[in-house]
Scaffold this active site. Structure first.
Site, PDB file in Angstrom:
ATOM      1  N   ASP A 197      49.408  47.889  14.676  1.00 29.46           N
ATOM      2  CA  ASP A 197      50.063  48.647  15.739  1.00 29.46           C
ATOM      3  C   ASP A 197      49.127  49.807  16.101  1.00 29.46           C
ATOM      4  OD1 ASP A 197      50.423  50.509  13.712  1.00 29.46           O
ATOM      5  OD2 ASP A 197      52.603  50.615  13.900  1.00 29.46           O
TER       6      ASP A 197
ATOM      7  N   CYS B 116      49.468  49.052   9.773  1.00 33.90           N
ATOM      8  CA  CYS B 116      50.323  49.994  10.524  1.00 33.90           C
ATOM      9  C   CYS B 116      50.089  51.374   9.901  1.00 33.90           C
ATOM     10  CB  CYS B 116      51.792  49.564  10.520  1.00 33.90           C
ATOM     11  SG  CYS B 116      52.552  49.443   8.892  1.00 33.90           S
TER      12      CYS B 116
ATOM     13  N   THR C  73      51.608  52.997   7.448  1.00 31.37           N
ATOM     14  CA  THR C  73      51.664  52.976   5.982  1.00 31.37           C
ATOM     15  C   THR C  73      51.369  51.605   5.393  1.00 31.37           C
ATOM     16  OG1 THR C  73      53.992  52.392   6.136  1.00 31.37           O
ATOM     17  CG2 THR C  73      53.478  54.750   5.937  1.00 31.37           C
ATOM     18  N   GLY C  74      51.441  50.571   6.198  1.00 34.35           N
ATOM     19  CA  GLY C  74      51.367  49.189   5.699  1.00 34.35           C
ATOM     20  C   GLY C  74      52.739  48.645   5.315  1.00 34.35           C
TER      21      GLY C  74
ATOM     22  N   HIS D 297      47.584  36.930  -8.937  1.00 39.05           N
ATOM     23  CA  HIS D 297      48.952  36.641  -9.396  1.00 39.05           C
ATOM     24  C   HIS D 297      49.861  36.159  -8.258  1.00 39.05           C
ATOM     25  CE1 HIS D 297      48.826  39.387 -13.226  1.00 39.05           C
ATOM     26  NE2 HIS D 297      47.714  38.682 -13.062  1.00 39.05           N
TER      27      HIS D 297
ATOM     28  N   ARG E  22      50.832  30.155 -14.963  1.00 46.72           N
ATOM     29  CA  ARG E  22      52.194  30.688 -15.024  1.00 46.72           C
ATOM     30  C   ARG E  22      52.667  31.224 -13.674  1.00 46.72           C
ATOM     31  NH1 ARG E  22      48.788  34.713 -16.623  1.00 46.72           N
ATOM     32  NH2 ARG E  22      49.361  36.895 -16.256  1.00 46.72           N
ATOM     33  N   HIS E  23      51.735  31.529 -12.798  1.00 48.92           N
ATOM     34  CA  HIS E  23      52.120  32.094 -11.496  1.00 48.92           C
ATOM     35  C   HIS E  23      52.676  31.042 -10.539  1.00 48.92           C
ATOM     36  CE1 HIS E  23      50.337  35.715 -12.954  1.00 48.92           C
ATOM     37  NE2 HIS E  23      49.171  35.096 -13.136  1.00 48.92           N
TER      38      HIS E  23
HETATM   39  C1  RB5 Z   1      54.482  54.156  13.549  1.00 49.81           C
HETATM   40  O1  RB5 Z   1      54.693  55.515  13.773  1.00 49.81           O
HETATM   41  C2  RB5 Z   1      54.819  53.817  12.105  1.00 49.81           C
HETATM   42  O2  RB5 Z   1      56.190  53.911  11.889  1.00 49.81           O
HETATM   43  C3  RB5 Z   1      54.332  52.432  11.750  1.00 49.81           C
HETATM   44  O3  RB5 Z   1      52.971  52.342  12.010  1.00 49.81           O
HETATM   45  C4  RB5 Z   1      54.461  51.972  10.312  1.00 49.81           C
HETATM   46  O4  RB5 Z   1      53.930  52.930   9.429  1.00 49.81           O
HETATM   47  C5  RB5 Z   1      55.744  51.488   9.866  1.00 49.81           C
HETATM   48  O5  RB5 Z   1      55.922  51.051   8.724  1.00 49.81           O
END
Ligand code: RB5
Length: 149
Positions: A7, A66, A68-69, A99, A133-134
């Site tokens: 994004d 994004c 935070t991911g 894993h 095992r995985h």
């Molecule tokens: C966008 O502001 C933010 O919410 C998005 O990039 C992401 O971190 C969501 O998990």
């Protein structure tokens, strides 16, 4: 093939990942976004997840970025067959492959530097799924996908 998506909050890190992959001579397909204009991360999670599912080469995988991911990880994991893993150091990148046999890595554009991202991607690519095992655990995940509520 490496399928890339982000994004707006992950756009700049995605661009740096492209530079890294190019330097290594690796093929990628960038599915957007293509600017800092605000967009909704689930749209890009779905684009990348569908490409990963449709791809038969087991060396192919996706990278989603994004802020935070986290949102990318949640959204991509709604697609049957996707095992998306948010990685935040070399250890999590390694075990995501060894894993979990992850087929998508997710990264935080606001939490991860380009140098760190390159190191995590390299670690993931040089690691091998351990099976054993995985296998049973991963088939249990597939079983969860089939449950109806
Ligand atoms: C966008 O502001 C933010 O919410 C998005 O990039 C992401 O971190 C969501 O998990």
């Amino acid at each position: 093939m490496i399928f890339l998506g982000s994004d707006h909050a992950g756009f700049e890190l995605k661009e740096s990942i492209k530079d890294h992959l190019e330097k290594k001579g690796l093929k990628y397909l960038d599915l957007g976004t293509d600017s800092l204009k605000s967009v909704d991360y689930p749209d890009y999670a779905l684009k990348v997840a569908e490409k990963v599912i449709g791809e038969k080469d087991e060396n192919s995988f996706g990278i989603l970025v994004c802020g935070t991911g986290i949102g990318m990880e949640i959204a991509a994991n709604k697609v049957n067959g996707i095992r998306a893993a948010l990685v935040h150091d070399e250890y999590t990148a390694e075990v995501a492959k060894e894993h979990n046999n992850a087929n998508i890595l997710t990264l935080g554009g606001r939490t991860t530097t380009p140098t760190e991202a390159s190191r995590y991607i390299d670690k993931f690519m040089s690691s091998k799924y351990e099976e054993g095992r995985h296998e049973n655990r991963i088939s249990k995940i597939s079983g969860i996908e089939k449950l109806k509520y």
